[in-house]
Design a protein around this motif. Structure first.
Motif, PDB file in Angstrom:
ATOM      1  N   HIS A   1       0.792  -1.213   0.000  1.00 27.43           N
ATOM      2  CA  HIS A   1       0.000   0.000   0.000  1.00 27.43           C
ATOM      3  C   HIS A   1       0.832   1.274   0.000  1.00 27.43           C
ATOM      4  N   SER A   2       2.143   1.172   0.046  1.00 26.00           N
ATOM      5  CA  SER A   2       2.958   2.382   0.083  1.00 26.00           C
ATOM      6  C   SER A   2       2.810   3.245  -1.167  1.00 26.00           C
ATOM      7  N   PRO A   3       2.722   2.689  -2.387  1.00 26.59           N
ATOM      8  CA  PRO A   3       2.497   3.562  -3.546  1.00 26.59           C
ATOM      9  C   PRO A   3       1.144   4.276  -3.479  1.00 26.59           C
ATOM     10  N   VAL A   4       0.135   3.596  -2.976  1.00 29.09           N
ATOM     11  CA  VAL A   4      -1.182   4.226  -2.854  1.00 29.09           C
ATOM     12  C   VAL A   4      -1.114   5.357  -1.846  1.00 29.09           C
ATOM     13  N   ALA A   5      -0.456   5.109  -0.718  1.00 30.46           N
ATOM     14  CA  ALA A   5      -0.317   6.156   0.306  1.00 30.46           C
ATOM     15  C   ALA A   5       0.487   7.331  -0.229  1.00 30.46           C
ATOM     16  N   ARG A   6       1.495   7.061  -1.041  1.00 26.91           N
ATOM     17  CA  ARG A   6       2.309   8.135  -1.610  1.00 26.91           C
ATOM     18  C   ARG A   6       1.463   9.033  -2.506  1.00 26.91           C
ATOM     19  N   VAL A   7       0.567   8.440  -3.267  1.00 21.30           N
ATOM     20  CA  VAL A   7      -0.291   9.231  -4.144  1.00 21.30           C
ATOM     21  C   VAL A   7      -1.330  10.010  -3.346  1.00 21.30           C
ATOM     22  N   LEU A   8      -1.916   9.377  -2.349  1.00 25.05           N
ATOM     23  CA  LEU A   8      -3.003  10.019  -1.616  1.00 25.05           C
ATOM     24  C   LEU A   8      -2.532  11.032  -0.577  1.00 25.05           C
ATOM     25  N   PHE A   9      -1.380  10.780   0.054  1.00 24.17           N
ATOM     26  CA  PHE A   9      -0.980  11.591   1.198  1.00 24.17           C
ATOM     27  C   PHE A   9       0.342  12.325   1.018  1.00 24.17           C
ATOM     28  N   HIS A  10       0.819  12.485  -0.208  1.00 27.71           N
ATOM     29  CA  HIS A  10       2.076  13.201  -0.416  1.00 27.71           C
ATOM     30  C   HIS A  10       1.903  14.655   0.022  1.00 27.71           C
ATOM     31  N   PRO A  11       2.901  15.239   0.702  1.00 29.98           N
ATOM     32  CA  PRO A  11       2.742  16.599   1.207  1.00 29.98           C
ATOM     33  C   PRO A  11       2.634  17.670   0.124  1.00 29.98           C
ATOM     34  N   ASP A  12       3.195  17.423  -1.049  1.00 24.97           N
ATOM     35  CA  ASP A  12       3.160  18.415  -2.127  1.00 24.97           C
ATOM     36  C   ASP A  12       1.870  18.240  -2.929  1.00 24.97           C
ATOM     37  N   ARG A  13       1.017  19.251  -2.887  1.00 27.24           N
ATOM     38  CA  ARG A  13      -0.282  19.179  -3.546  1.00 27.24           C
ATOM     39  C   ARG A  13      -0.153  19.001  -5.064  1.00 27.24           C
ATOM     40  N   GLY A  14       0.768  19.735  -5.665  1.00 25.92           N
ATOM     41  CA  GLY A  14       0.970  19.625  -7.108  1.00 25.92           C
ATOM     42  C   GLY A  14       1.447  18.252  -7.533  1.00 25.92           C
ATOM     43  N   LEU A  15       2.324  17.679  -6.726  1.00 28.40           N
ATOM     44  CA  LEU A  15       2.828  16.341  -7.031  1.00 28.40           C
ATOM     45  C   LEU A  15       1.734  15.289  -6.883  1.00 28.40           C
ATOM     46  N   ARG A  16       0.883  15.443  -5.846  1.00 33.30           N
ATOM     47  CA  ARG A  16      -0.263  14.534  -5.703  1.00 33.30           C
ATOM     48  C   ARG A  16      -1.146  14.592  -6.937  1.00 33.30           C
TER      49      ARG A  16
END
Length: 85
Positions: free
Chosen positions: A7-22
Motif C-alpha cells: 500500500h505504500s504507492p497508494v499512500a504516496r499518491v493520496l498523502f504526499h505533502p506536495d499538492r501539485g505532485l499529488r
C-alpha cells in the motif's frame, strides 16, 4: 511482501505533502488507465502487420556502435572550445 509494502504507492499518491505532485501522480495514473485498453485494442484489432515488413536494420538504419563512448574507459572527450583571447 507485507501489506505495508503493497500500500505504500497508494499512500504516496493520496498523502504526499506536495499538492501539485499529488495531482500529477493522480493524473498520470488516470491517463495510464485510459491508454492501456486503447493500446491493447489497437494491437489486436486495428494495427495491421505485414508478413514481409522491413528488417530491423532497414527500419532503424545503420548501427552507431562506432560512435558510442558511454562505457569506454578513460577520460571523456570534452568539446573543443574556441579561445576568446
Amino acid at each position: 511482501m507485507s501489506i505495508r509494502q503493497m500500500h505504500s504507492p497508494v499512500a504516496r499518491v493520496l498523502f504526499h505533502p506536495d499538492r501539485g505532485l499529488r495531482h500529477a501522480m493522480r493524473w498520470y495514473t488516470a491517463m495510464g488507465r485510459l491508454v492501456w485498453p486503447y493500446e491493447i485494442w489497437n494491437f489486436f484489432v486495428r494495427d495491421r502487420r505485414t508478413a514481409l515488413g522491413p528488417r530491423v536494420a532497414e527500419f532503424w538504419g545503420e548501427s552507431q556502435d562506432g560512435e558510442e563512448e558511454a562505457m569506454s574507459p578513460g577520460q571523456p572527450r570534452s568539446p573543443k572550445r574556441k579561445s576568446s583571447m
